[in-house]
Design a protein around this motif. Structure first.
Motif, short mmCIF file in Angstrom:
data_model
loop_
_atom_site.label_atom_id
_atom_site.label_comp_id
_atom_site.label_asym_id
_atom_site.label_seq_id
_atom_site.Cartn_x
_atom_site.Cartn_y
_atom_site.Cartn_z
N PRO A 1 -2.10 -4.07 44.13
CA PRO A 1 -2.26 -3.22 45.32
C PRO A 1 -3.17 -3.81 46.40
O PRO A 1 -4.09 -3.16 46.88
N GLY A 2 -2.91 -5.04 46.80
CA GLY A 2 -3.70 -5.64 47.87
C GLY A 2 -3.91 -7.12 47.64
O GLY A 2 -3.32 -7.73 46.74
N ALA A 3 -4.74 -7.72 48.48
CA ALA A 3 -5.06 -9.14 48.39
C ALA A 3 -6.34 -9.32 47.60
O ALA A 3 -7.40 -8.85 48.02
N GLN A 4 -6.24 -9.99 46.46
CA GLN A 4 -7.38 -10.15 45.56
C GLN A 4 -8.26 -11.33 45.97
O GLN A 4 -7.77 -12.40 46.33
N LEU A 5 -9.56 -11.11 45.91
CA LEU A 5 -10.55 -12.16 46.14
C LEU A 5 -11.61 -12.04 45.06
O LEU A 5 -12.32 -11.05 44.99
N THR A 6 -11.66 -13.06 44.19
CA THR A 6 -12.69 -13.11 43.16
C THR A 6 -13.38 -14.46 43.25
O THR A 6 -12.72 -15.50 43.30
N LEU A 7 -14.70 -14.44 43.29
CA LEU A 7 -15.48 -15.67 43.45
C LEU A 7 -16.71 -15.58 42.57
O LEU A 7 -17.45 -14.59 42.62
N VAL A 8 -16.91 -16.60 41.74
CA VAL A 8 -18.10 -16.67 40.88
C VAL A 8 -18.80 -17.99 41.17
O VAL A 8 -18.19 -19.06 41.06
N VAL A 9 -20.05 -17.93 41.55
CA VAL A 9 -20.80 -19.12 41.95
C VAL A 9 -21.96 -19.36 41.00
O VAL A 9 -22.84 -18.50 40.85
N ASP A 10 -21.93 -20.52 40.35
CA ASP A 10 -23.03 -20.97 39.48
C ASP A 10 -23.35 -19.99 38.36
O ASP A 10 -24.45 -20.02 37.80
N ALA A 11 -22.40 -19.10 38.04
CA ALA A 11 -22.65 -18.04 37.06
C ALA A 11 -23.93 -17.27 37.39
O ALA A 11 -24.59 -16.71 36.51
N ALA A 12 -24.25 -17.25 38.69
CA ALA A 12 -25.47 -16.57 39.15
C ALA A 12 -25.17 -15.39 40.06
O ALA A 12 -25.99 -14.48 40.18
N GLU A 13 -24.03 -15.42 40.73
CA GLU A 13 -23.61 -14.31 41.58
C GLU A 13 -22.10 -14.27 41.62
O GLU A 13 -21.43 -15.28 41.43
N HIS A 14 -21.56 -13.10 41.86
CA HIS A 14 -20.10 -12.98 41.91
C HIS A 14 -19.70 -11.92 42.94
O HIS A 14 -20.46 -11.00 43.24
N LEU A 15 -18.49 -12.10 43.44
CA LEU A 15 -17.90 -11.19 44.43
C LEU A 15 -16.49 -10.86 43.96
O LEU A 15 -15.69 -11.77 43.71
N VAL A 16 -16.18 -9.58 43.84
CA VAL A 16 -14.86 -9.12 43.46
C VAL A 16 -14.39 -8.14 44.53
O VAL A 16 -15.05 -7.12 44.75
N ALA A 17 -13.29 -8.47 45.19
CA ALA A 17 -12.84 -7.64 46.31
C ALA A 17 -11.34 -7.47 46.29
O ALA A 17 -10.59 -8.43 46.07
N SER B 149 -22.68 -12.02 36.07
CA SER B 149 -22.02 -13.20 36.64
C SER B 149 -21.60 -14.18 35.55
O SER B 149 -20.54 -14.82 35.64
N CYS B 150 -22.41 -14.30 34.50
CA CYS B 150 -22.02 -15.13 33.37
C CYS B 150 -20.76 -14.58 32.70
O CYS B 150 -19.86 -15.34 32.30
N LEU B 151 -20.68 -13.25 32.56
CA LEU B 151 -19.48 -12.65 31.98
C LEU B 151 -18.26 -12.89 32.85
O LEU B 151 -17.17 -13.21 32.36
N GLN B 152 -18.42 -12.75 34.18
CA GLN B 152 -17.32 -13.03 35.09
C GLN B 152 -16.89 -14.48 34.98
O GLN B 152 -15.69 -14.79 34.97
N HIS B 153 -17.86 -15.38 34.92
CA HIS B 153 -17.55 -16.81 34.80
C HIS B 153 -16.78 -17.08 33.52
O HIS B 153 -15.77 -17.79 33.51
N SER B 154 -17.25 -16.51 32.42
CA SER B 154 -16.61 -16.72 31.13
C SER B 154 -15.16 -16.25 31.15
O SER B 154 -14.25 -16.96 30.71
N GLY B 155 -14.93 -15.04 31.68
CA GLY B 155 -13.58 -14.49 31.71
C GLY B 155 -12.66 -15.28 32.62
O GLY B 155 -11.51 -15.57 32.26
N LEU B 156 -13.15 -15.63 33.79
CA LEU B 156 -12.31 -16.34 34.75
C LEU B 156 -12.03 -17.76 34.28
O LEU B 156 -10.91 -18.27 34.44
N SER B 157 -13.00 -18.42 33.68
CA SER B 157 -12.77 -19.78 33.18
C SER B 157 -11.72 -19.77 32.08
O SER B 157 -10.87 -20.67 32.00
N ALA B 158 -11.74 -18.74 31.22
CA ALA B 158 -10.73 -18.62 30.17
C ALA B 158 -9.35 -18.41 30.78
O ALA B 158 -8.36 -19.00 30.33
N GLU B 159 -9.28 -17.58 31.81
CA GLU B 159 -8.00 -17.31 32.47
C GLU B 159 -7.46 -18.58 33.12
O GLU B 159 -6.26 -18.87 33.05
N ILE B 160 -8.34 -19.37 33.72
CA ILE B 160 -7.91 -20.62 34.34
C ILE B 160 -7.37 -21.58 33.27
O ILE B 160 -6.33 -22.23 33.46
N ARG B 161 -8.05 -21.65 32.13
CA ARG B 161 -7.62 -22.58 31.08
C ARG B 161 -6.30 -22.13 30.46
O ARG B 161 -5.47 -22.96 30.08
#
Length: 288
Positions: A194-210, A231-243
């Motif tokens: 339902p829209g244009a997704q933007l997810t960004l995780v930087v250095d596992a220190a901050e994240h933006l989900v829009a 942010s570490c949880l976001q990084h972990s999940g997104l890195s797994a999805e990328i792999r």
């Protein structure tokens, strides 16, 4: 003085640039009617002469009018291009000064809170600021429109030696230094998300989900946080999805069924609809 819709819109444009309503009214009246005395202007705009003279003085400080000092004193509107050029230079100077002053203030420490963002431009500027501050690794999940908006910053971040990798949802031209993989079920996401997704995780220190509107002119939901834990949880999940991306049901990968689209849990069904999700194989890597 009869105010046309064009003049009303012009006045509103000037008030958006910091003019008072009367300053905007006087400037537009001068622009439309030509040079005039203060008394005549007061008649044109239907305001008391002292108020009009005050507005003219303010317009003079903004370089919006020219004045003939011979009696009776007469004012003429500066050309719009001249006015806007002066305003642009003034704003740039004030912006630089504000940036210098603000940089001297201490940066507040992380506070582990979740902050809502409701303006689409602010979402993109937050993302750009995050990329500018990246030191180690950036992970992203970007639909076409947010990817196009952030592409220069992603490449600039990679050029500084930061690892940049993520998921995309359509064919993209190669991005220098950036690893991008086609998201599993990209066609399903483009059609039903339902829209244009933007997810960004930087250095596992901050994240933006829009979740932006498809045209990127509105925000349906956007959250930013500098919580290291989240942010570490976001990084972990997104890195797994990328792999795992590119893995489909025909591939003997025992963990593939754990991905969001393969599992299709009730939360996903509530978001995009109950219809079955048919995944087609996607290339694992689009650009590198």
């Amino acid at each position: 003085m009869q105010i046309t819709s064009d003049q009303n819109e012009a006045e509103q444009a000037l008030t958006a640039l910091g003019f008072t309503e009367l300053e905007a009214r006087v400037y537009c009246a001068l622009l439309a009617s030509g040079p005039a005395t203060g008394y005549r202007l007061a008649k044109l705009v239907g305001k008391a002469p002292p108020n009009v003279y005050q507005a003219l003085a303010a317009l003079g400080r903004k370089a919006a009018v020219l004045v003939d000092e011979t009696e009776p004193r007469t004012w003429r509107a500066a050309r719009p291009a001249e006015l806007l050029a002066v305003l642009g230079g003034t704003f740039a100077h004030r912006q630089a000064e504000a940036e210098r002053r603000l940089a001297s203030l201490a940066v507040a420490p992380a506070d582990d809170r979740l902050y809502q963002i409701t303006d689409p431009d602010q979402v993109l500027e937050r993302a750009r600021a995050m990329l500018a501050g990246a030191r180690d690794i950036v992970l992203f999940d970007l639909f076409d429109a947010p990817l196009a908006a952030l592409r220069p910053e992603l490449e600039a971040t990679a050029a500084r030696g930061v690892t940049v990798a993520g998921l995309v949802y359509g064919p993209v031209a190669p991005m220098t230094g950036v690893t991008a993989r086609a998201a599993a079920g990209a066609a399903v996401a483009r059609e039903r998300w339902p829209g244009a997704q933007l997810t960004l995780v930087v250095d596992a220190a901050e994240h933006l989900v829009a979740l932006m509107t498809p045209a990127m002119d509105g925000v349906r939901r956007a959250i930013w946080s500098d919580s290291a834990y989240l942010s570490c949880l976001q990084h972990s999940g997104l890195s797994a999805e990328i792999r795992l991306t590119g893995v489909d049901g025909a591939v003997p990968e025992p963990l593939a069924s754990l991905s969001l689209l393969h599992a299709a849990p009730r939360g996903l069904r509530a978001l995009i609809g109950p219809e079955p999700i048919a995944l087609s194989p996607a290339p694992k890597e689009i650009v590198a």
